[in-house]
Write an enzyme that holds these catalytic residues in place. Structure first.
Site, PDB file in Angstrom:
ATOM      1  N   HIS A   1      16.381  31.240  33.753  1.00 56.60           N
ATOM      2  CA  HIS A   1      17.364  31.148  34.844  1.00 56.60           C
ATOM      3  C   HIS A   1      18.065  29.792  34.925  1.00 56.60           C
ATOM      4  O   HIS A   1      18.987  29.628  35.719  1.00 56.60           O
ATOM      5  CB  HIS A   1      16.724  31.466  36.190  1.00 56.60           C
ATOM      6  CG  HIS A   1      15.891  30.325  36.726  1.00 56.60           C
ATOM      7  ND1 HIS A   1      14.656  30.036  36.231  1.00 56.60           N
ATOM      8  CD2 HIS A   1      16.146  29.402  37.673  1.00 56.60           C
ATOM      9  CE1 HIS A   1      14.167  29.000  36.863  1.00 56.60           C
ATOM     10  NE2 HIS A   1      15.049  28.577  37.740  1.00 56.60           N
TER      11      HIS A   1
HETATM   12  C1  UD1 Z   1      17.621  28.058  42.512  1.00 57.19           C
HETATM   13  C2  UD1 Z   1      17.213  26.602  42.378  1.00 57.19           C
HETATM   14  C3  UD1 Z   1      16.293  26.436  41.175  1.00 57.19           C
HETATM   15  C4  UD1 Z   1      15.114  27.388  41.257  1.00 57.19           C
HETATM   16  C5  UD1 Z   1      15.664  28.802  41.371  1.00 57.19           C
HETATM   17  C6  UD1 Z   1      14.546  29.808  41.465  1.00 57.19           C
HETATM   18  C7  UD1 Z   1      18.853  24.949  43.165  1.00 57.19           C
HETATM   19  C8  UD1 Z   1      19.830  23.937  42.737  1.00 57.19           C
HETATM   20  N1  UD1 Z   1      18.346  25.728  42.185  1.00 57.19           N
HETATM   21  O1  UD1 Z   1      18.432  28.388  41.389  1.00 57.19           O
HETATM   22  O2  UD1 Z   1      15.793  25.123  41.167  1.00 57.19           O
HETATM   23  O3  UD1 Z   1      14.325  27.256  40.091  1.00 57.19           O
HETATM   24  O4  UD1 Z   1      16.468  28.870  42.561  1.00 57.19           O
HETATM   25  O5  UD1 Z   1      15.039  31.105  41.511  1.00 57.19           O
HETATM   26  O6  UD1 Z   1      18.552  25.043  44.331  1.00 57.19           O
HETATM   27  N2  UD1 Z   1      21.556  35.398  43.848  1.00 57.19           N
HETATM   28  C9  UD1 Z   1      21.345  36.705  44.222  1.00 57.19           C
HETATM   29  N3  UD1 Z   1      20.387  36.950  45.153  1.00 57.19           N
HETATM   30  C10 UD1 Z   1      19.628  35.969  45.705  1.00 57.19           C
HETATM   31  C11 UD1 Z   1      19.863  34.638  45.319  1.00 57.19           C
HETATM   32  C12 UD1 Z   1      20.815  34.366  44.378  1.00 57.19           C
HETATM   33  O7  UD1 Z   1      22.001  37.632  43.739  1.00 57.19           O
HETATM   34  O8  UD1 Z   1      18.744  36.266  46.541  1.00 57.19           O
HETATM   35  C13 UD1 Z   1      22.566  35.117  42.801  1.00 57.19           C
HETATM   36  C14 UD1 Z   1      23.873  34.654  43.357  1.00 57.19           C
HETATM   37  O9  UD1 Z   1      24.901  35.202  42.574  1.00 57.19           O
HETATM   38  C15 UD1 Z   1      23.844  33.144  43.128  1.00 57.19           C
HETATM   39  C16 UD1 Z   1      22.986  33.022  41.885  1.00 57.19           C
HETATM   40  O10 UD1 Z   1      22.056  34.103  41.963  1.00 57.19           O
HETATM   41  O11 UD1 Z   1      25.105  32.611  42.967  1.00 57.19           O
HETATM   42  C17 UD1 Z   1      22.237  31.721  41.795  1.00 57.19           C
HETATM   43  O12 UD1 Z   1      21.515  31.454  43.004  1.00 57.19           O
HETATM   44  P1  UD1 Z   1      21.351  29.948  43.544  1.00 57.19           P
HETATM   45  O13 UD1 Z   1      20.595  29.921  44.801  1.00 57.19           O
HETATM   46  O14 UD1 Z   1      22.666  29.291  43.521  1.00 57.19           O
HETATM   47  O15 UD1 Z   1      20.518  29.182  42.422  1.00 57.19           O
HETATM   48  P2  UD1 Z   1      19.377  29.675  41.416  1.00 57.19           P
HETATM   49  O16 UD1 Z   1      19.984  29.829  40.080  1.00 57.19           O
HETATM   50  O17 UD1 Z   1      18.612  30.836  41.966  1.00 57.19           O
END
Ligand code: UD1
Length: 381
Positions: free
Chosen positions: A213
């Site tokens: 991820h």
């Molecule tokens: C975040 C953390 C990372 C952690 C990871 C665990 C930061 C900078 N990064 O990264 O350190 O290892 O979480 O998972 O805080 N999305 C969904 N559903 C959700 C959440 C996210 O569909 O419940 C999708 C969205 O399109 C979003 C993307 O996933 O834009 C990324 O989510 P985001 O919270 O921005 O960061 P992670 O990549 O999950």
């Protein structure tokens, strides 16, 4: 008057750290604890299921910030968390890990002053870890959060050394062990008996688990394609279960990549099911931070698809290897691991299931000293 504590989580890796802290604070007569969920992760599979599974109550406060760019997400949390500070005036804010929710809530608290001149104190759990790679968003979050926190709770000696090198006073640094391992040890028996590998028609010690991820691995289409082809080749050696993070799911879909044959793609798993899969795995391929630690305790070889780690104890213990993302190297390292016996390493010091208890005991002493010094305004800095 009890000392009021706001325990903050926002993303999946935060929730397994919050659970033992919540229970330890609840057991203390000194503290009154509430749980804030920023909503950085919001899918049932990424957040909701963890509350029920780990015995966490529904959050007292939900900020529901959702997804966005780093600046947007961090700014939304800052704004909404400040409103909660104003309304509830906690004596202490506890943040965990290194996600955007961690830095945003620490920053809001560090600059907040109540009308009576008090300020909330800040505790950072999992402080001091450094990859020394400032292109990682989490590294920025770690460095900044540690600069703001009053109490820095550290999982391994390297974290203490890093903080000292950055000039942090020893009085703020506490080596306490690993709260995520508190949760793991509490659930290990249930996880093993769940035998989640059966759902994929697999036998224990005969399959691999993969997760991906990190933005640097999955947002760059060339890197993602290389990693995916490495996993396809690896799946010829042994079946691979690959629970797919939402970020990765959308990148794989955009690239037209899908699982086939013995490369099983599935949704993100509930905590105990995932732990079950890990505990039965012959080897794990991952770019996660937490999984490097979990495999060290479970004594499962971990091949980390990164150039660096902020968790060097996992390398020192011999369970974890940094192998980068070159497909030829990945397959070579996999073959090497499959030719070796499973590791038989001792757990790192203090990774014993009692880290949250230690943290609460330290904070009880700290707040008792503060109250003795300033009975009328216990939390004034
Ligand atoms: C975040 C953390 C990372 C952690 C990871 C665990 C930061 C900078 N990064 O990264 O350190 O290892 O979480 O998972 O805080 N999305 C969904 N559903 C959700 C959440 C996210 O569909 O419940 C999708 C969205 O399109 C979003 C993307 O996933 O834009 C990324 O989510 P985001 O919270 O921005 O960061 P992670 O990549 O999950």
């Amino acid at each position: 008057m009890p000392v009021s504590v706001m325990l903050v989580g926002g993303a999946r890796p935060n929730f397994m750290k919050l659970a033992p802290l919540f229970h330890a604070f609840r057991r203390s007569a000194m503290f009154q604890v509430s749980v804030v969920h920023t909503g950085q992760h919001y899918d049932q599979q990424m957040a909701g299921s963890f509350f029920a599974e780990l015995g966490l109550p529904q959050p007292d406060i939900a900020l529901s910030v959702g997804s966005g760019s780093h600046a947007v997400q961090t700014a939304r949390i800052l704004e909404r968390f400040e409103e909660q500070l104003r309304e509830h005036q906690p004596d202490m804010v506890v943040v965990v890990g290194d996600v955007n929710s961690t830095i945003a809530c620490a920053l809001a608290a560090a600059k907040f002053e109540y009308t009576d001149g008090r300020r909330p104190r800040i505790a950072h759990v999992e402080a001091g870890l450094r990859s020394f790679d400032r292109t990682m968003p989490e590294e920025v979050n770690r460095v900044l959060t540690d600069a703001l926190a009053d109490y820095l709770f550290v999982t391994e000696q390297a974290g203490v050394d890093n903080l000292r090198r950055e000039g942090v006073a020893d009085a703020r640094i506490f080596l306490v062990g690993n709260v995520m391992i508190d949760t793991l040890l509490g659930q290990a028996e249930e996880a093993a008996s769940r035998a989640a590998w059966r759902r994929f028609g697999l036998q224990p010690q005969s399959y691999a688990v993969a997760t991906l991820h990190r933005p640097s691995n999955v947002d760059d289409p060339a890197n993602l394609a290389r990693l995916f082809s490495a996993l396809e080749t690896a799946a010829d050696r042994l079946p691979i279960v690959f629970p797919v993070h939402p970020r990765t799911r959308s990148r794989l879909a955009a690239a037209g990549l899908a699982g086939s044959g013995t490369l099983f793609l599935c949704d993100p798993q509930p905590y105990t099911d995932f732990l079950s899969l890990l505990s039965g795995a012959r080897v794990v391929l991952t770019d996660s931070g937490g999984i490097q630690e979990e495999t060290t305790i479970l004594r499962v070889p971990c091949l980390t698809l990164r150039e660096n780690t902020e968790r060097p104890i996992t390398i020192e213990r011999g369970t974890n290897r940094l192998i980068g993302i070159d497909p030829a190297v990945i397959v070579r390292e996999l073959d090497a691991v499959l030719g070796q016996p499973m590791p038989r390493t001792a757990p790192p010091p203090l990774w014993d299931g009692a880290a949250a208890e230690r943290i609460v005991a330290i904070l009880e002493k700290a707040f008792a000293a503060l109250q003795a010094a300033r009975p009328a305004a216990a939390a004034v800095r």
